[in-house]
Design a protein around this motif. Structure first.
Motif, PDB file in Angstrom:
ATOM      1  N   VAL A 124       0.803  -1.176   0.072  1.00  0.00           N
ATOM      2  CA  VAL A 124       0.061   0.022   0.038  1.00  0.00           C
ATOM      3  C   VAL A 124       0.921   1.139  -0.142  1.00  0.00           C
ATOM      4  O   VAL A 124       1.978   1.125   0.090  1.00  0.00           O
ATOM      5  N   THR A 125       0.292   2.245  -0.178  1.00  0.00           N
ATOM      6  CA  THR A 125       1.024   3.496  -0.040  1.00  0.00           C
ATOM      7  C   THR A 125       1.170   3.977   1.421  1.00  0.00           C
ATOM      8  O   THR A 125       0.574   3.436   2.276  1.00  0.00           O
ATOM      9  N   GLU A 126       2.576   4.915   1.593  1.00  0.00           N
ATOM     10  CA  GLU A 126       2.330   5.305   2.931  1.00  0.00           C
ATOM     11  C   GLU A 126       1.175   6.234   3.341  1.00  0.00           C
ATOM     12  O   GLU A 126       0.631   5.977   4.484  1.00  0.00           O
ATOM     13  N   GLN A 127       0.550   6.846   2.525  1.00  0.00           N
ATOM     14  CA  GLN A 127      -0.770   7.465   2.923  1.00  0.00           C
ATOM     15  C   GLN A 127      -1.679   6.425   3.412  1.00  0.00           C
ATOM     16  O   GLN A 127      -2.644   6.685   4.383  1.00  0.00           O
ATOM     17  N   GLU A 128      -1.935   5.389   2.737  1.00  0.00           N
ATOM     18  CA  GLU A 128      -2.895   4.346   3.086  1.00  0.00           C
ATOM     19  C   GLU A 128      -2.562   3.736   4.282  1.00  0.00           C
ATOM     20  O   GLU A 128      -3.554   3.505   5.146  1.00  0.00           O
ATOM     21  N   LEU A 129      -1.448   3.467   4.623  1.00  0.00           N
ATOM     22  CA  LEU A 129      -1.034   2.868   5.832  1.00  0.00           C
ATOM     23  C   LEU A 129      -1.269   3.825   6.957  1.00  0.00           C
ATOM     24  O   LEU A 129      -1.920   3.498   7.974  1.00  0.00           O
ATOM     25  N   ARG A 130      -0.852   5.393   6.727  1.00  0.00           N
ATOM     26  CA  ARG A 130      -1.177   6.337   7.960  1.00  0.00           C
ATOM     27  C   ARG A 130      -2.859   6.429   8.213  1.00  0.00           C
ATOM     28  O   ARG A 130      -3.127   6.424   9.333  1.00  0.00           O
ATOM     29  N   ARG A 131      -3.442   6.202   7.177  1.00  0.00           N
ATOM     30  CA  ARG A 131      -5.113   6.324   7.109  1.00  0.00           C
ATOM     31  C   ARG A 131      -5.477   4.861   8.029  1.00  0.00           C
ATOM     32  O   ARG A 131      -6.564   5.029   8.971  1.00  0.00           O
ATOM     33  N   ALA A 132      -4.992   3.924   7.617  1.00  0.00           N
ATOM     34  CA  ALA A 132      -5.483   2.678   8.435  1.00  0.00           C
ATOM     35  C   ALA A 132      -4.871   2.817   9.903  1.00  0.00           C
ATOM     36  O   ALA A 132      -5.530   2.255  10.672  1.00  0.00           O
ATOM     37  N   GLU A 133      -3.632   3.498  10.121  1.00  0.00           N
ATOM     38  CA  GLU A 133      -3.238   3.737  11.320  1.00  0.00           C
ATOM     39  C   GLU A 133      -4.365   4.640  12.169  1.00  0.00           C
ATOM     40  O   GLU A 133      -4.402   4.240  13.283  1.00  0.00           O
ATOM     41  N   ASP A 134      -4.747   5.529  11.559  1.00  0.00           N
ATOM     42  CA  ASP A 134      -5.666   6.482  12.026  1.00  0.00           C
ATOM     43  C   ASP A 134      -6.972   5.909  12.583  1.00  0.00           C
ATOM     44  O   ASP A 134      -7.504   5.974  13.581  1.00  0.00           O
ATOM     45  N   ARG A 135      -7.368   4.865  11.937  1.00  0.00           N
ATOM     46  CA  ARG A 135      -8.605   3.897  12.338  1.00  0.00           C
ATOM     47  C   ARG A 135      -8.294   2.951  13.374  1.00  0.00           C
ATOM     48  O   ARG A 135      -9.096   2.914  14.514  1.00  0.00           O
ATOM     49  N   SER A 136      -7.126   2.527  13.487  1.00  0.00           N
ATOM     50  CA  SER A 136      -6.318   1.594  14.947  1.00  0.00           C
ATOM     51  C   SER A 136      -6.372   2.674  15.835  1.00  0.00           C
ATOM     52  O   SER A 136      -6.756   2.306  17.148  1.00  0.00           O
ATOM     53  N   MET A 137      -5.916   3.875  15.888  1.00  0.00           N
ATOM     54  CA  MET A 137      -5.911   4.745  16.828  1.00  0.00           C
ATOM     55  C   MET A 137      -7.390   5.177  17.345  1.00  0.00           C
ATOM     56  O   MET A 137      -7.435   5.481  18.496  1.00  0.00           O
ATOM     57  N   ALA A 138      -8.150   5.273  16.385  1.00  0.00           N
ATOM     58  CA  ALA A 138      -9.609   5.547  16.654  1.00  0.00           C
ATOM     59  C   ALA A 138     -10.304   4.544  17.609  1.00  0.00           C
ATOM     60  O   ALA A 138     -11.077   5.026  18.471  1.00  0.00           O
ATOM     61  N   LYS A 139      -9.831   3.312  17.563  1.00  0.00           N
ATOM     62  CA  LYS A 139     -10.236   2.327  18.383  1.00  0.00           C
ATOM     63  C   LYS A 139      -9.863   2.617  20.006  1.00  0.00           C
ATOM     64  O   LYS A 139     -10.679   2.460  20.727  1.00  0.00           O
ATOM     65  N   GLY A 140      -8.518   2.887  19.921  1.00  0.00           N
ATOM     66  CA  GLY A 140      -7.911   3.231  21.336  1.00  0.00           C
ATOM     67  C   GLY A 140      -8.516   4.448  21.900  1.00  0.00           C
ATOM     68  O   GLY A 140      -8.956   4.625  23.020  1.00  0.00           O
TER      69      GLY A 140
END
Length: 302
Positions: A124-140
């Motif tokens: 994936v692109t770095e931007q896609e990875l960061r957006r996925a990370e945002d979703r993981s952060m949102a859970k926390g």
């Protein structure tokens, strides 16, 4: 974010239609014949790390064979790439999978030096990875916000989850927050029908809605955006590249979530989000808290 859905009957029917034996599937995935048989009888289910590879063996698209309702978080990207969490250390040049595990749990963000290598490994692109990370952060963040409102985990801050950025994230946020009860989320076909009805013509198909929702397509015509806004109950400005509008809707939905949980009272005192609520949203908080207090008083007097 939801994991991919596995349906044993669908897999069995697809495999038979493709005239692929269970033994061939097992050999391709590096598992035993009995394991594949167990998947198809419902005795077990494949690890999420196996699903994309299984779809490939069956010559089907993973999103079609094993759909997910929302956008992927970090764990989903890892599973789609076929890696188990314990295998991620070497991908980013560390001795352990700790950095990835922490990010997937929403405990701490990935260091910048890990992002490029992990994105490349996941395809994936770095931007896609960061957006996925945002979703993981949102859970926390959701767990931390709930605890902070109660005053129970105020000493355990989590990285804030910002407002949605892409069109897919904006659509998903509204669907997740507006239809929290399982089974009530409208299908892509229902959304397309509502948009077309409002436009008075067919301006979008079920597949096109799915592409917008999953991020396969990143833009839509004004008439489609207006229809989506009307169906989801927001101003069309929400779908424009306006961070302020997106943030206000995001904060409003957080407020709604707190209201549903009966924890909105303390939001009035402290605000919400990394920068607090905008004045107009805080006004809504105060009105809502007053309404809830009155309702609770009426119930107590009955």
């Amino acid at each position: 974010m939801p994991a991919r859905r596995f349906d044993k009957g669908v897999v069995r029917n697809v495999r038979r239609a493709a005239e692929i034996s269970q033994a061939a599937v097992a050999q391709a995935l590096g598992v035993g014949d009995s394991t594949v048989a167990g998947w198809e009888t419902g005795q077990s289910a494949p690890d999420p790390e196996k699903l994309v590879a299984l779809a490939k063996v069956l010559k089907r698209d993973a999103d079609d064979l094993f759909p997910r309702d929302g956008l992927p978080d970090l764990a989903d990207l890892r599973c789609d790439a076929g890696y188990y969490q314990y295998e991620t250390g070497p991908l980013i040049g560390t001795k352990s999978a700790g950095p990835v595990a922490g990010a997937e749990r929403g405990v701490r963000r990935l260091k910048d030096k890990y992002v490029s290598a992990l994105a490349a490994a996941y395809g994936v692109t770095e931007q896609e990875l960061r957006r996925a990370e945002d979703r993981s952060m949102a859970k926390g963040e959701d767990q931390a916000v709930a605890g902070a409102i109660d005053g129970s985990t105020a000493d355990q801050p989590r990285p804030p989850a910002g407002p949605p950025g892409s069109l897919a994230e904006k659509i998903t946020l509204l669907l997740d927050q507006s239809f929290p009860t399982p089974g009530t989320t409208p299908s892509d076909a229902e959304i397309a029908a509502a948009v077309n009805a409002r436009a008075g013509a067919q301006v979008v198909t079920e597949q096109e809605v799915r592409d917008l929702r999953t991020g396969a397509v990143e833009a839509a015509s004004p008439v489609v955006l207006e229809g989506l806004a009307a169906f989801l109950g927001v101003t069309p400005l929400y779908f424009q590249p306006d961070d302020l509008v997106a943030r206000q809707v995001f904060e409003g939905l957080q407020l709604l979530s707190a209201h549903r949980k009966g924890k909105v009272g303390r939001v009035r005192a402290r605000g919400a989000g990394a920068q607090g609520l905008p004045p107009n949203i805080m006004s809504l908080v105060n009105d809502l808290v007053t309404e809830m207090e009155q309702k609770q008083g009426d119930e107590a007097s009955e």
